[in-house]
Scaffold this motif. Structure first.
Motif, PDB file in Angstrom:
ATOM      1  N   TYR A 274       0.759  -1.068  -0.018  1.00 31.61           N
ATOM      2  CA  TYR A 274       0.170   0.191  -0.040  1.00 31.61           C
ATOM      3  C   TYR A 274       0.835   1.170  -0.080  1.00 31.61           C
ATOM      4  O   TYR A 274       1.653   1.571   0.856  1.00 31.61           O
ATOM      5  CB  TYR A 274      -1.075  -0.248   1.255  1.00 31.61           C
ATOM      6  CG  TYR A 274      -1.947  -1.113   1.106  1.00 31.61           C
ATOM      7  CD1 TYR A 274      -3.456  -0.826   0.530  1.00 31.61           C
ATOM      8  CD2 TYR A 274      -1.745  -2.357   1.670  1.00 31.61           C
ATOM      9  CE1 TYR A 274      -4.210  -1.886   0.350  1.00 31.61           C
ATOM     10  CE2 TYR A 274      -2.735  -3.301   1.570  1.00 31.61           C
ATOM     11  CZ  TYR A 274      -3.890  -3.041   0.937  1.00 31.61           C
ATOM     12  OH  TYR A 274      -4.825  -4.229   0.672  1.00 31.61           O
ATOM     13  N   PRO A 275       0.858   1.828  -1.315  1.00 37.78           N
ATOM     14  CA  PRO A 275       1.773   3.104  -1.232  1.00 37.78           C
ATOM     15  C   PRO A 275       1.654   4.112  -0.190  1.00 37.78           C
ATOM     16  O   PRO A 275       2.693   4.980   0.219  1.00 37.78           O
ATOM     17  CB  PRO A 275       1.280   3.869  -2.600  1.00 37.78           C
ATOM     18  CG  PRO A 275       0.812   2.837  -3.487  1.00 37.78           C
ATOM     19  CD  PRO A 275       0.019   1.767  -2.112  1.00 37.78           C
ATOM     20  N   ILE A 276       0.399   4.469   0.500  1.00 37.10           N
ATOM     21  CA  ILE A 276       0.199   5.243   1.627  1.00 37.10           C
ATOM     22  C   ILE A 276       0.980   5.220   2.930  1.00 37.10           C
ATOM     23  O   ILE A 276       1.443   6.006   3.462  1.00 37.10           O
ATOM     24  CB  ILE A 276      -1.461   5.328   1.983  1.00 37.10           C
ATOM     25  CG1 ILE A 276      -1.342   6.715   2.915  1.00 37.10           C
ATOM     26  CG2 ILE A 276      -1.609   4.132   2.586  1.00 37.10           C
ATOM     27  CD1 ILE A 276      -1.202   8.048   2.135  1.00 37.10           C
TER      28      ILE A 276
ATOM     29  N   TYR B 287      -5.853  12.178   4.586  1.00 37.67           N
ATOM     30  CA  TYR B 287      -5.102  11.574   3.249  1.00 37.67           C
ATOM     31  C   TYR B 287      -6.055  10.513   2.803  1.00 37.67           C
ATOM     32  O   TYR B 287      -7.055  10.003   3.255  1.00 37.67           O
ATOM     33  CB  TYR B 287      -4.059  10.840   4.198  1.00 37.67           C
ATOM     34  CG  TYR B 287      -2.772  11.824   4.738  1.00 37.67           C
ATOM     35  CD1 TYR B 287      -1.725  12.015   4.245  1.00 37.67           C
ATOM     36  CD2 TYR B 287      -3.210  12.371   5.898  1.00 37.67           C
ATOM     37  CE1 TYR B 287      -0.654  13.057   4.533  1.00 37.67           C
ATOM     38  CE2 TYR B 287      -2.348  13.315   6.450  1.00 37.67           C
ATOM     39  CZ  TYR B 287      -1.014  13.506   5.701  1.00 37.67           C
ATOM     40  OH  TYR B 287      -0.034  14.279   6.308  1.00 37.67           O
ATOM     41  N   ALA B 288      -5.623  10.024   1.732  1.00 43.16           N
ATOM     42  CA  ALA B 288      -6.042   8.742   0.906  1.00 43.16           C
ATOM     43  C   ALA B 288      -5.395   8.033   0.035  1.00 43.16           C
ATOM     44  O   ALA B 288      -4.435   8.745  -0.501  1.00 43.16           O
ATOM     45  CB  ALA B 288      -7.370   9.542  -0.074  1.00 43.16           C
TER      46      ALA B 288
ATOM     47  N   LYS C 143      -3.038  14.637   1.216  1.00 43.15           N
ATOM     48  CA  LYS C 143      -2.325  13.981   0.002  1.00 43.15           C
ATOM     49  C   LYS C 143      -3.390  13.081  -0.315  1.00 43.15           C
ATOM     50  O   LYS C 143      -4.018  12.166   0.666  1.00 43.15           O
ATOM     51  CB  LYS C 143      -1.032  13.299   0.474  1.00 43.15           C
ATOM     52  CG  LYS C 143       0.266  14.322   0.717  1.00 43.15           C
ATOM     53  CD  LYS C 143       1.492  13.376   0.657  1.00 43.15           C
ATOM     54  CE  LYS C 143       2.694  14.468   0.527  1.00 43.15           C
ATOM     55  NZ  LYS C 143       2.789  14.983  -0.689  1.00 43.15           N
ATOM     56  N   ILE C 144      -3.582  12.875  -1.553  1.00 42.22           N
ATOM     57  CA  ILE C 144      -4.274  11.595  -2.331  1.00 42.22           C
ATOM     58  C   ILE C 144      -2.999  11.087  -3.128  1.00 42.22           C
ATOM     59  O   ILE C 144      -2.725  11.721  -3.985  1.00 42.22           O
ATOM     60  CB  ILE C 144      -5.492  12.248  -3.216  1.00 42.22           C
ATOM     61  CG1 ILE C 144      -6.303  13.078  -2.282  1.00 42.22           C
ATOM     62  CG2 ILE C 144      -6.202  11.071  -3.819  1.00 42.22           C
ATOM     63  CD1 ILE C 144      -7.512  13.722  -2.924  1.00 42.22           C
ATOM     64  N   ILE C 145      -3.016   9.812  -2.919  1.00 43.31           N
ATOM     65  CA  ILE C 145      -1.920   8.953  -3.127  1.00 43.31           C
ATOM     66  C   ILE C 145      -2.227   8.048  -4.165  1.00 43.31           C
ATOM     67  O   ILE C 145      -3.304   7.250  -4.030  1.00 43.31           O
ATOM     68  CB  ILE C 145      -0.970   8.317  -1.998  1.00 43.31           C
ATOM     69  CG1 ILE C 145      -0.396   9.476  -1.394  1.00 43.31           C
ATOM     70  CG2 ILE C 145       0.033   7.403  -2.535  1.00 43.31           C
ATOM     71  CD1 ILE C 145       0.907  10.276  -2.133  1.00 43.31           C
TER      72      ILE C 145
ATOM     73  N   VAL D  75      -1.829  12.957  -6.476  1.00 43.19           N
ATOM     74  CA  VAL D  75      -2.418  13.358  -7.262  1.00 43.19           C
ATOM     75  C   VAL D  75      -3.570  14.426  -6.488  1.00 43.19           C
ATOM     76  O   VAL D  75      -4.602  14.429  -6.964  1.00 43.19           O
ATOM     77  CB  VAL D  75      -3.286  12.219  -7.983  1.00 43.19           C
ATOM     78  CG1 VAL D  75      -2.507  11.587  -9.090  1.00 43.19           C
ATOM     79  CG2 VAL D  75      -4.232  11.556  -6.899  1.00 43.19           C
ATOM     80  N   THR D  76      -3.077  15.076  -5.448  1.00 51.56           N
ATOM     81  CA  THR D  76      -3.904  15.879  -4.663  1.00 51.56           C
ATOM     82  C   THR D  76      -4.372  17.204  -5.521  1.00 51.56           C
ATOM     83  O   THR D  76      -5.439  17.650  -5.272  1.00 51.56           O
ATOM     84  CB  THR D  76      -3.373  16.357  -3.426  1.00 51.56           C
ATOM     85  OG1 THR D  76      -2.602  15.335  -2.865  1.00 51.56           O
ATOM     86  CG2 THR D  76      -4.038  17.241  -2.419  1.00 51.56           C
TER      87      THR D  76
END
Length: 205
Positions: free
Chosen positions: A36-38, A122-123, A153-155, A174-175
């Motif tokens: 999971y990148p986050i 965050y997502a 942040k949206i990742i 991609v925020t």
């Protein structure tokens, strides 16, 4: 501010960990491989004794796969947090695997129920149904307006698959697409030409 992190849990049978260090545009230097990148991002964002709420979005399908992939996320984050000492709590959103209006309404309401006043949001939208990222944008917009939330942040993590193995990992923040969505809604009382020019200016920043 309390961090609230929305994570779309993978529905895949096979998931692989990769290192996203210094890839894409997320400016992340965490070198250990993650599914999971986050988690790579959180490794550099969470602090000792900080309150973190992880909202795990689980889509009903193969129950054993969802449980397995949820455990993978938790194991990754707990290993990262072992040397940090943040206060992590988990919440779960479970919805059907269907794109009916009623189900999307339910998803959105459940997301909004997890948001708290003055929180950082965050997502991770790497996995899960394609409609969930759109609902995340809606939930975050609502949270920013009515909960005084700060969208951090949206990742999204990208890999190429070759011979059954993940190659060329890229980690993207991609925020800006969230802010682009808000920006286009704010364009009123201008000509089409001026609106296009405004969008070009947005991307040049």
């Amino acid at each position: 501010m309390k961090k609230i992190v929305f994570v779309d849990i993978s529905m895949k049978e096979k998931v692989e960990s990769v290192s996203y260090k210094n890839t894409g545009n997320a400016c992340c230097s965490y070198k250990e491989p993650v599914v999971y990148p986050i988690n790579a991002v959180l490794s550099e964002k969470i602090k000792k004794n900080e309150e973190i709420k992880i909202v795990l979005i689980q889509t009903k399908g193969n129950k054993s796969l969802v449980e397995k992939n949820t455990k993978i996320f938790q194991t990754e984050l707990e290993a990262i947090n072992a040397s940090i000492g943040a206060k992590i709590e988990y919440s779960f959103i479970e919805t059907n695997y269907e794109e009916l209006k009623s189900n999307n309404e339910n998803r959105l309401k459940l997301m909004l129920s997890q948001i708290e006043e003055n929180s950082e949001l965050y997502a991770d939208i790497t996995f899960g149904p394609r409609t969930v990222p759109m609902l995340v944008l809606c939930a975050f917009s609502f949270a920013e307006k009515f909960y005084n939330s700060d969208i951090k942040k949206i990742i999204y993590g990208k890999v190429d698959w070759k011979d059954g193995k993940p190659k060329n990992p890229e980690l993207y923040d991609v925020t800006s697409l969230y802010y682009l969505n808000s920006f286009t809604y704010s364009l009123t009382s201008v000509s089409r030409q001026k609106a296009f020019k405004s969008i070009e200016t947005f991307f040049s920043l």
